[in-house]
Design a protein around this motif. Structure first.
Motif, short mmCIF file in Angstrom:
data_model
loop_
_atom_site.label_atom_id
_atom_site.label_comp_id
_atom_site.label_asym_id
_atom_site.label_seq_id
_atom_site.Cartn_x
_atom_site.Cartn_y
_atom_site.Cartn_z
N SER A 91 0.94 -1.06 -0.40
CA SER A 91 -0.14 -0.32 0.02
C SER A 91 0.41 1.48 -0.50
O SER A 91 0.19 2.48 0.31
CB SER A 91 -1.03 0.56 1.43
N ARG B 1 -6.32 -3.44 0.99
CA ARG B 1 -6.24 -2.94 -0.01
C ARG B 1 -7.17 -2.46 -1.10
O ARG B 1 -7.01 -1.07 -1.79
CB ARG B 1 -4.87 -2.80 -0.49
N ILE C 76 -3.07 3.56 -2.55
CA ILE C 76 -4.57 3.47 -2.11
C ILE C 76 -5.73 4.41 -2.90
O ILE C 76 -5.21 5.36 -3.17
CB ILE C 76 -4.84 3.52 -0.70
#
Lengths: 246, 351
Positions: free
Chosen positions: A10, A41, A62
């Motif tokens: 992420s 995620r 993200i």
């Protein structure tokens, strides 16, 4: 060979360029690790703030929206109501949540919005040059309290967790720090716990993180970390402030 | 049905699934209508803690892919301007309703048109524009709601419906037959979680001045496209007109009554009514100026629309003005008397 440590998925392939000794890099990484480890995620949506914290858009890999100063909890509310299946968190500083955005944070908490606020408390306005924040300690010197914060003139440090604990809509409130390894491990657990509360829709969750700002505190990184233990955490006691059954 | 309720019902039928608002007179019937109707359709209604929170909830709902709306009246719209600027910068669709009241400051709750410049010049900080639709009847209020949502989606930009307290509260028969099901707009920008695709970042912070400049030019080109394609107006008896009234919204409704009286006095007065007050119908006014030299601006303010008329005429023709600010509603009779006086003066000048 078994890999035991790697860059969280992420996080982008980028170097943090926060100031030396700043806590944001640690906190960004902790969130990314928790998101990865909880397998979130694909569903997480982040609301970034104004201030140093907004630099997270350089690092998080993200879905992220940047909100106006203080409005994170309202924006997160709008997203979460449309997409209840997504994990939605806002990342906010002390000026953001405890001054300009008090109303938005307070009422999202009171409505019991199943969102999570990551509340980074370093007691100053970092990006604008170290002015007084609502969480600045008594007698603390900042650029706008050159003689130290005088509570007769500038009020008292705001304890967000304790205030929010009185609201029926809050489900999980914990104050942690990122000034030493043992504290960082606790901080990570708190973030994960807050996300669990959100996933179970028990109410509004918030993790307050005491975070060093050596640049504006005019201290070394080591002194800053020590100051959190010796001074800051006396005003802002660490631990779970409120948790309802999850 | 009241204009406010008709607007709300039209929004629901146009696919608005999220409404966030804070009570303020004279638009509360809209918020109340949405409180009942939106949840019935499975949508989201929140009475927010402030106008600022409401517009930011709209921002969140919009970035999550919903058709979202908020409404308010003048002082509340001032608070929403922060969020409207962000919506424009982030290129997110939303519909914002302003049922204008007398101002500035707290003002009063009576109908006025004193927010024209705020609505048509962007209103908030930065170089941005919003399409502004100004209906003149309850039916048109309802008809323009789906148009507003479509334009918002088409251009990914906030759209404002500019009404006033009178339009919001007056009761008229209304049909919702003109509301077509919403079109499918590409939603390749919305945040859903980064499943199976690269993560998305919607932001208006562009530290790099070159990037910020390019972003502003890009937005500017979009506003130019709106100016080319989205101008809406109505004309009334302008073919033989010797004087043309320019008025919008409820003032145009009053002007229509006045023109009927003036025609009975054999005074050849017509009207150009902007339906989009931004983009402003420059061309039709310029074309009219080839035949007509006297233009009469009528609005319920001390004179804001007059600036756009001046820009359109660019020195051609004579502009006369009559305005009543503060929530005073002039009658058609009052307006017709003022206009007829100007007509006689104009004729004398010609002689």
């Amino acid at each position: 060979m078994k890999q035991i440590y790697a860059r969280p998925k992420s996080l982008k392939e980028a170097h943090f360029h926060y100031c030396p000794g700043c806590g944001h890099g640690i906190i960004n990484r902790l969130i990314a690790e928790v998101v990865d480890e909880m397998g979130l995620r694909d569903t997480v949506i982040c609301v970034a703030p104004a201030g140093c914290g907004m630099l997270l858009y350089n690092y998080f890999d993200i879905d992220t929206l940047e909100s106006a100063h203080g409005r994170g909890a309202a924006v997160a509310t709008g997203i979460k109501r449309v997409r209840p299946e997504n994990l939605v968190f806002s990342y906010q500083g002390d000026g953001d949540l405890a001054a300009i955005g008090t109303a938005e944070g307070f009422h999202a908490a009171n409505r019991g919005e199943p969102i999570t606020v990551i509340f980074v408390n370093n007691g100053v306005y970092g990006m604008t040059g170290g002015q007084m924040a609502p969480t600045t300690l008594h007698k603390q010197v900042t650029t706008t309290t050159p003689l130290g914060r005088d509570s007769n003139l500038a009020g008292h440090p705001v304890k967000i967790c304790e205030v929010f604990a009185l609201l029926d809509g809050t489900s999980y409130l914990e104050r942690v720090a990122v000034n030493k390894p043992s504290a960082i491990i606790k901080a990570k657990k708190a973030i994960a716990r807050a996300f669990q509360h959100q996933l179970k829709r028990t109410g509004f969750s918030l993790v307050e993180i005491l975070s060093p700002c050596p640049t504006n505190w005019k201290m070394s990184s080591v002194e800053s970390c020590k100051w959190i233990d010796d001074v800051m955490s006396k005003q802002f006691p660490l631990g779970i402030i409120k948790e309802v059954t999850c | 049905m009241s204009g406010n309720a008709a607007l709300g019902e039209a929004a629901v039928l146009a696919g608005c699934t999220c409404y966030f608002g804070y009570p303020i007179t004279p638009q509360n019937e809209l918020t109340e209508h949405m409180a009942k109707r939106v949840p019935e359709t499975g949508g989201v209604f929140i009475q927010s803690e402030s106008e600022i929170a409401a517009i930011n909830m709209v921002l969140g709902a919009s970035v999550a892919g919903a058709r979202a709306m908020t409404s308010s009246s003048s002082p509340g719209i001032s608070l929403k301007q922060e969020g409207i600027s962000y919506l424009a910068a982030d290129e997110l669709p939303a519909v914002i309703v302003n049922m204008v009241r007398g101002g500035p400051g707290m003002g009063n709750i009576s109908p006025a048109q004193s927010d024209y410049l705020q609505a048509t010049r962007g209103g908030g900080h930065g170089d941005y524009k919003t399409i502004v639709l100004a209906p003149a009847s309850v039916q048109e209020l309802a008809d323009l709601v789906p148009v507003a949502f479509d334009l918002a989606d088409e251009y990914r930009n906030p759209v404002i419906i500019l009404g006033d307290g009178m339009l919001g509260q007056m009761m008229e028969p209304v049909s919702f037959d003109n509301i077509k099901p919403k079109k499918d707009y590409p939603k390749d920008y919305i945040l859903t979680g980064a499943k199976g695709r690269p993560s998305r970042m919607i932001r208006s912070l562009l530290f790099d001045t070159k990037e910020e400049e390019e972003h502003n030019w890009k937005l500017f080109r979009k506003y130019q496209r709106m100016e080319q394609n989205e101008v809406r107006y109505e004309t009334f008896l302008i073919d033989d007109a010797e004087m043309i009234i320019i008025a919008y919204g409820i003032a145009a409704r009053i002007a229509r009554g006045a023109i009927k009286r003036l025609r009975q006095e054999n005074l050849k007065v017509g009207m150009i009514r902007p339906i989009t007050v931004w983009p402003f119908p420059m061309k039709v006014i310029q074309e009219a100026a080839q035949q007509v030299s006297d233009f009469f601006v009528f609005e319920m303010s001390t004179g804001q629309l007059i600036e756009d008329v001046k820009l359109a005429l660019n020195g051609k023709g004579h502009i006369h003005f009559y305005g009543r600010p503060g929530g005073v509603i002039p009658t058609p009779l009052e307006l017709s008397r003022i206009v007829s006086r100007h007509c006689y003066l104009a004729q004398r000048r010609k002689k």
